[in-house]
Design a protein around this motif. Sequence first.
Motif, mmCIF file in Angstrom:
data_model
loop_
_atom_site.group_PDB
_atom_site.id
_atom_site.type_symbol
_atom_site.label_atom_id
_atom_site.label_comp_id
_atom_site.label_asym_id
_atom_site.label_seq_id
_atom_site.Cartn_x
_atom_site.Cartn_y
_atom_site.Cartn_z
ATOM 1 N N GLU A 1 -8.331 -27.366 -4.722
ATOM 2 C CA GLU A 1 -8.351 -27.166 -6.176
ATOM 3 C C GLU A 1 -9.674 -27.624 -6.803
ATOM 4 O O GLU A 1 -10.214 -26.982 -7.695
ATOM 5 N N ARG A 2 -10.200 -28.734 -6.305
ATOM 6 C CA ARG A 2 -11.437 -29.297 -6.864
ATOM 7 C C ARG A 2 -12.618 -28.355 -6.687
ATOM 8 O O ARG A 2 -13.546 -28.348 -7.478
ATOM 9 N N ALA A 3 -12.598 -27.599 -5.603
ATOM 10 C CA ALA A 3 -13.750 -26.754 -5.279
ATOM 11 C C ALA A 3 -13.569 -25.316 -5.719
ATOM 12 O O ALA A 3 -14.470 -24.517 -5.585
ATOM 13 N N ARG A 4 -12.375 -25.001 -6.258
ATOM 14 C CA ARG A 4 -12.093 -23.613 -6.593
ATOM 15 C C ARG A 4 -12.675 -23.242 -7.950
ATOM 16 O O ARG A 4 -12.395 -23.907 -8.951
ATOM 17 N N LEU A 5 -13.461 -22.198 -7.968
ATOM 18 C CA LEU A 5 -14.079 -21.736 -9.213
ATOM 19 C C LEU A 5 -13.064 -20.956 -10.033
ATOM 20 O O LEU A 5 -12.359 -20.108 -9.505
#
Lengths: 189, 264
Positions: B75-79
């Motif tokens: 989730e943290r890395a999802r654009l």
Amino acid sequence: MSSSKLCFLTVGATASFSELIEAAVSPAFLTALESQGYTELSVQYGQDGQQLFEKCKTVAQGTSKLKVTGFDLDKLGLGKHMRRAKGGKDADEGVVISHAGSGSILDALRTGVPLIVVPNETLLDNHQVELAEALAEQEYVVHGRLPQLPKALADAEKLRQRAKEWPPVNSGPERGLKGILDDEMGFLD
Amino acid sequence: MHIILTLLLLTLPLLTTTALLLRARWILSPSRTKPIRHGRRNPKEPTHLLIVLGSGGHTAEMLSMLTRAVNEPSERARLNLRDYSHRTWVVSEGDSISAQRAKEFEDAASGFGQDSIMAGKVKRATDMGPGSYEVVTVPRARKIHQSVYSAPVSCAQTFWACWSLLVKQLEQGRDYPDLILVNGPATATVLVFASIALRFFNVKGCVTRGKMRTIYVESWARVKKMSLSGTMLSRVVDRCLVQWPQLDAKRNGTGKAKYVGMLV
């Protein structure tokens, strides 16, 4: 009736690569394909490749029963053709042969079909060779050289045994491209 | 008297040059003023992302990168495309494939964000929906195999088209892009230089308001040596990302080149 097995060859959309078409649509290579159990060679030959393709096809098919098909470009992208080479229920996994364009390499890696990369050595500033070498070193692709295309086909069979996933796990920045965009935007959460 | 006049005439160009250089240094510095934002999707603070699809392999790599970014498992890395209320896609004239692929990406990706963290909750007032996008065309800066001598003319045309395209954003009720994301080739390079020129003259306050930060991603196909676009842009963009360790500025790379791993 044995199942089908496709070799898909792409020369890309921008520059022509007649040497690759000549090397692949040749009696020697069709024989190599047949000996590896392939049933079809499909060629994306580019805007000005049709004449050459037809000429080579006529010569090559004099000695081989392998099905040879071709088309110039596919505006919808090559994904469909890559998936066809990947095989499925009633088709064996084949191979993709690509000029070293990054788009087609990425498509093939994502599809997970064995890939032979043949850089066009006649292009200026040929960084594509470097990419092919780097990826071959990490065993993602086979780096094919034009005079030895049949050998590359045999190497692709070995590559099939140790198929690797793409994108490689943890291969990018920690928070991905998003993290970098966020930094620049000043999103703080 | 004459001596003073001569001295003045001599120092004037020197002072001007110094002033211009200081100005260039300021507008090119990544640490120049950034706007303060209140949350990601604040209706009062629209955000604008500009992406150049440079055709062929450049388009393929850009879309590969963005597709990976919007599909990241963590989730943290999802654009989330909705973080940018407006997206401008710049394609070269005649490159209908890139234009088509931009539309496909928008259709697929702008729907993504809505049911992630918000699932099951009441839609918050801050959710502005999928936002808007536009695909715009500029003349090609340099065609493949075009001679080096005619390139300046076509580059000037592209420069003018990019300049107008950026300024026109304000006339259309929007603002300059906050962020410009490019991965070559010449057309994208020209667009970045147009944005730098606008910042240099602070046209409509673009530099004081912290607009048009620039990110260049060197092609994944560049392993040992930077491309021409990369060599030029690596010194003037805010971020220059390279995807092979040999291309970090500490090794063979130029300017601000920073190895960040594979993005495609």
